[in-house]
Design a protein around this motif. Structure first.
Motif, mmCIF file in Angstrom:
data_model
loop_
_atom_site.group_PDB
_atom_site.id
_atom_site.type_symbol
_atom_site.label_atom_id
_atom_site.label_comp_id
_atom_site.label_asym_id
_atom_site.label_seq_id
_atom_site.Cartn_x
_atom_site.Cartn_y
_atom_site.Cartn_z
ATOM 1 N N ALA A 99 0.815 -1.205 0.000
ATOM 2 C CA ALA A 99 0.000 0.000 0.000
ATOM 3 C C ALA A 99 0.853 1.261 0.000
ATOM 4 O O ALA A 99 0.452 2.289 -0.534
ATOM 5 C CB ALA A 99 -0.945 -0.005 1.202
ATOM 6 N N GLN A 100 2.024 1.211 0.625
ATOM 7 C CA GLN A 100 2.838 2.418 0.716
ATOM 8 C C GLN A 100 3.591 2.706 -0.575
ATOM 9 O O GLN A 100 4.058 3.806 -0.798
ATOM 10 C CB GLN A 100 3.821 2.325 1.893
ATOM 11 C CG GLN A 100 4.942 1.309 1.700
ATOM 12 C CD GLN A 100 4.572 -0.056 2.235
ATOM 13 O OE1 GLN A 100 3.382 -0.364 2.372
ATOM 14 N NE2 GLN A 100 5.542 -0.882 2.547
ATOM 15 N N GLY A 101 3.732 1.718 -1.442
ATOM 16 C CA GLY A 101 4.402 1.931 -2.709
ATOM 17 C C GLY A 101 5.901 2.113 -2.551
ATOM 18 O O GLY A 101 6.458 2.006 -1.460
ATOM 19 N N PRO A 102 6.578 2.392 -3.657
ATOM 20 C CA PRO A 102 8.028 2.596 -3.594
ATOM 21 C C PRO A 102 8.358 3.900 -2.887
ATOM 22 O O PRO A 102 7.570 4.846 -2.918
ATOM 23 C CB PRO A 102 8.434 2.649 -5.073
ATOM 24 C CG PRO A 102 7.212 3.131 -5.769
ATOM 25 C CD PRO A 102 6.049 2.551 -5.019
ATOM 26 N N PRO A 103 9.507 3.987 -2.239
ATOM 27 C CA PRO A 103 9.889 5.254 -1.615
ATOM 28 C C PRO A 103 10.084 6.315 -2.685
ATOM 29 O O PRO A 103 10.560 6.030 -3.771
ATOM 30 C CB PRO A 103 11.205 4.918 -0.901
ATOM 31 C CG PRO A 103 11.745 3.745 -1.650
ATOM 32 C CD PRO A 103 10.557 2.957 -2.103
ATOM 33 N N GLY A 104 9.713 7.531 -2.379
ATOM 34 C CA GLY A 104 9.921 8.582 -3.354
ATOM 35 C C GLY A 104 9.103 9.827 -3.081
ATOM 36 O O GLY A 104 7.872 9.803 -3.194
ATOM 37 N N ARG A 105 9.785 10.893 -2.684
ATOM 38 C CA ARG A 105 9.205 12.230 -2.568
ATOM 39 C C ARG A 105 10.224 13.211 -3.106
ATOM 40 O O ARG A 105 11.429 12.959 -3.076
ATOM 41 C CB ARG A 105 8.833 12.569 -1.126
ATOM 42 C CG ARG A 105 7.669 11.746 -0.581
ATOM 43 C CD ARG A 105 7.239 12.207 0.786
ATOM 44 N NE ARG A 105 6.107 11.452 1.280
ATOM 45 C CZ ARG A 105 4.831 11.727 0.994
ATOM 46 N NH1 ARG A 105 4.555 12.760 0.214
ATOM 47 N NH2 ARG A 105 3.857 10.988 1.474
ATOM 48 N N PHE A 106 9.737 14.334 -3.583
ATOM 49 C CA PHE A 106 10.655 15.304 -4.175
ATOM 50 C C PHE A 106 11.715 15.759 -3.180
ATOM 51 O O PHE A 106 12.889 15.914 -3.526
ATOM 52 C CB PHE A 106 9.883 16.514 -4.700
ATOM 53 C CG PHE A 106 9.065 16.224 -5.920
ATOM 54 C CD1 PHE A 106 9.624 15.576 -7.007
ATOM 55 C CD2 PHE A 106 7.733 16.599 -5.990
ATOM 56 C CE1 PHE A 106 8.874 15.310 -8.143
ATOM 57 C CE2 PHE A 106 6.973 16.337 -7.117
ATOM 58 C CZ PHE A 106 7.538 15.690 -8.196
ATOM 59 N N GLU A 107 11.314 15.962 -1.930
ATOM 60 C CA GLU A 107 12.252 16.493 -0.944
ATOM 61 C C GLU A 107 13.348 15.496 -0.579
ATOM 62 O O GLU A 107 14.383 15.884 -0.037
ATOM 63 C CB GLU A 107 11.519 16.951 0.316
ATOM 64 C CG GLU A 107 10.664 15.897 0.978
ATOM 65 C CD GLU A 107 9.243 15.905 0.499
ATOM 66 O OE1 GLU A 107 8.358 15.452 1.254
ATOM 67 O OE2 GLU A 107 8.996 16.369 -0.645
ATOM 68 N N SER A 108 13.133 14.212 -0.870
ATOM 69 C CA SER A 108 14.152 13.216 -0.546
ATOM 70 C C SER A 108 14.986 12.805 -1.765
ATOM 71 O O SER A 108 15.831 11.918 -1.662
ATOM 72 C CB SER A 108 13.503 11.963 0.068
ATOM 73 O OG SER A 108 12.608 11.357 -0.841
ATOM 74 N N PHE A 109 14.759 13.453 -2.890
ATOM 75 C CA PHE A 109 15.552 13.162 -4.088
ATOM 76 C C PHE A 109 16.866 13.942 -3.990
ATOM 77 O O PHE A 109 16.888 15.159 -4.081
ATOM 78 C CB PHE A 109 14.786 13.578 -5.345
ATOM 79 C CG PHE A 109 15.452 13.145 -6.630
ATOM 80 C CD1 PHE A 109 15.315 11.857 -7.095
ATOM 81 C CD2 PHE A 109 16.205 14.040 -7.367
ATOM 82 C CE1 PHE A 109 15.910 11.456 -8.284
ATOM 83 C CE2 PHE A 109 16.816 13.647 -8.553
ATOM 84 C CZ PHE A 109 16.665 12.351 -9.004
ATOM 85 N N ARG A 110 17.940 13.222 -3.799
ATOM 86 C CA ARG A 110 19.221 13.870 -3.489
ATOM 87 C C ARG A 110 20.013 14.139 -4.761
ATOM 88 O O ARG A 110 20.136 13.286 -5.638
ATOM 89 C CB ARG A 110 20.006 12.993 -2.510
ATOM 90 C CG ARG A 110 19.262 12.837 -1.182
ATOM 91 C CD ARG A 110 19.924 11.859 -0.253
ATOM 92 N NE ARG A 110 21.241 12.314 0.164
ATOM 93 C CZ ARG A 110 21.990 11.666 1.054
ATOM 94 N NH1 ARG A 110 21.555 10.540 1.585
ATOM 95 N NH2 ARG A 110 23.185 12.134 1.379
ATOM 96 N N LEU A 111 20.564 15.349 -4.819
ATOM 97 C CA LEU A 111 21.245 15.818 -6.021
ATOM 98 C C LEU A 111 22.758 15.815 -5.900
ATOM 99 O O LEU A 111 23.451 16.039 -6.898
ATOM 100 C CB LEU A 111 20.776 17.245 -6.356
ATOM 101 C CG LEU A 111 19.292 17.388 -6.712
ATOM 102 C CD1 LEU A 111 18.922 18.858 -6.811
ATOM 103 C CD2 LEU A 111 18.972 16.664 -7.997
ATOM 104 N N GLU A 112 23.283 15.586 -4.717
ATOM 105 C CA GLU A 112 24.727 15.686 -4.552
ATOM 106 C C GLU A 112 25.453 14.638 -5.387
ATOM 107 O O GLU A 112 24.926 13.582 -5.704
ATOM 108 C CB GLU A 112 25.130 15.555 -3.078
ATOM 109 C CG GLU A 112 24.791 14.232 -2.435
ATOM 110 C CD GLU A 112 23.448 14.256 -1.740
ATOM 111 O OE1 GLU A 112 23.244 13.445 -0.820
ATOM 112 O OE2 GLU A 112 22.600 15.102 -2.120
ATOM 113 N N ALA A 113 26.676 14.988 -5.753
ATOM 114 C CA ALA A 113 27.492 14.112 -6.596
ATOM 115 C C ALA A 113 27.758 12.786 -5.905
ATOM 116 O O ALA A 113 27.905 12.717 -4.684
ATOM 117 C CB ALA A 113 28.799 14.810 -6.957
#
Length: 286
Positions: A99-113
């Motif tokens: 029910a919770q689906g795959p993890p994923g929210r915009f705020e947790s999408f990390r951009l660091e190298a």
């Protein structure tokens, strides 16, 4: 004789008043009398049978209270709708689906190298996040996220889906492996799987994750075509993730399916190292 004047002559049961308006009961008549600063009405109280007084409300105060109640009701209904949409988002195919689906929210999408990154893959990640956020605000056409495993495609697709239901827009998220598994369950039970496809075709936003993960077959090509054609013809928004670039999706979609997929598509390419193979501290996208 008005209600206020009647209340000074007759005594109202205190038990009834206490049960309904405890915050408006005072000890003296003077404390219960008031003048509305908005409309200027002088409001007289009702006398209770225990000697206390019930402060009454003027017309404009009652109207304001009714409006506040309506706003609270609308907010409650909106919250209930969001909760209903969220419960359907990942679990619509079958109860067995998480029910919770795959993890994923915009705020947790990390951009660091990360180890193995190049300037190009870093820019791709930044652009993909920006475009995914833009798409979530105004879903139009098709957003196609392509790239190797572990670069953030599913993370962004799930983030778009969650952002959609949080704003009240119905969305269904389907891992294509789970979609075809459920279709097979319905076929074995001699049930109509087309109703499942119709539900996916008609939802305002559909997310198809890992389009090219199931093995190609004529049946799967037909299912994909049905979905993509109906959504393309109706102008409904679709998010698709795939490991292969568009020119290599013919095996899964056929020429007609690729045409529907790309007819109004914004293609975002993601590259870089598979975060799942990196040290845990180095990545947090999926």
């Amino acid at each position: 004789m008005g209600l206020s004047r009647l209340g000074t002559a007759l005594r109202v049961p205190a038990r009834l008043a206490v049960s309904r308006f405890p915050e408006r009961i005072v000890e003296t008549q003077a404390a219960a009398c008031w003048t509305c600063p908005a409309c200027g009405t002088q409001v007289q109280p009702l006398r209770l049978d225990d000697g206390r007084w019930l402060r009454l409300r003027c017309q404009c105060e009652m109207q304001a209270s009714a409006q506040q109640q309506q706003e609270r009701q609308r907010a409650l209904l909106a919250q209930q709708r969001r909760e209903l949409l969220a419960s359907q988002l990942f679990g619509w195919l079958a109860p067995a689906q998480l029910a919770q689906g795959p993890p994923g929210r915009f705020e947790s999408f990390r951009l660091e190298a990360r180890l193995g990154d190049t300037p190009q893959t870093a820019r791709q990640r930044q652009l993909a996040l920006q475009e995914a956020q833009r798409f979530a605000q105004d879903p139009q056409g098709t957003l196609l996220l392509v790239g190797p495993p572990g670069v953030g495609k599913t993370h962004l697709a799930a983030a778009i889906a969650r952002a959609s239901v949080e704003t009240g827009t119905p969305c269904l998220f389907a891992c294509t492996v789970a979609l075809f598994e459920q279709i097979q369950v319905l076929l074995r039970q001699d049930e109509d799987y087309l109703r499942l496809l119709q539900k996916a075709a008609q939802v305002p936003l559909l997310v198809l994750d890992d389009l090219d993960k199931p093995k190609p077959s004529d049946f799967r090509e037909e299912v994909y075509y049905r979905l993509l054609d109906q959504r393309f013809q109706s102008g409904r928004a679709t998010v698709v993730t795939a490991n292969h670039p568009p020119d290599q999706l013919l095996a899964w979609l056929g020429a007609a399916g690729v045409s529907r997929l790309l007819g109004a598509a914004r293609i975002l390419e993601l590259g870089g190292p598979d975060y799942r193979l990196l040290p845990r501290r180095a990545g947090a996208v999926s």
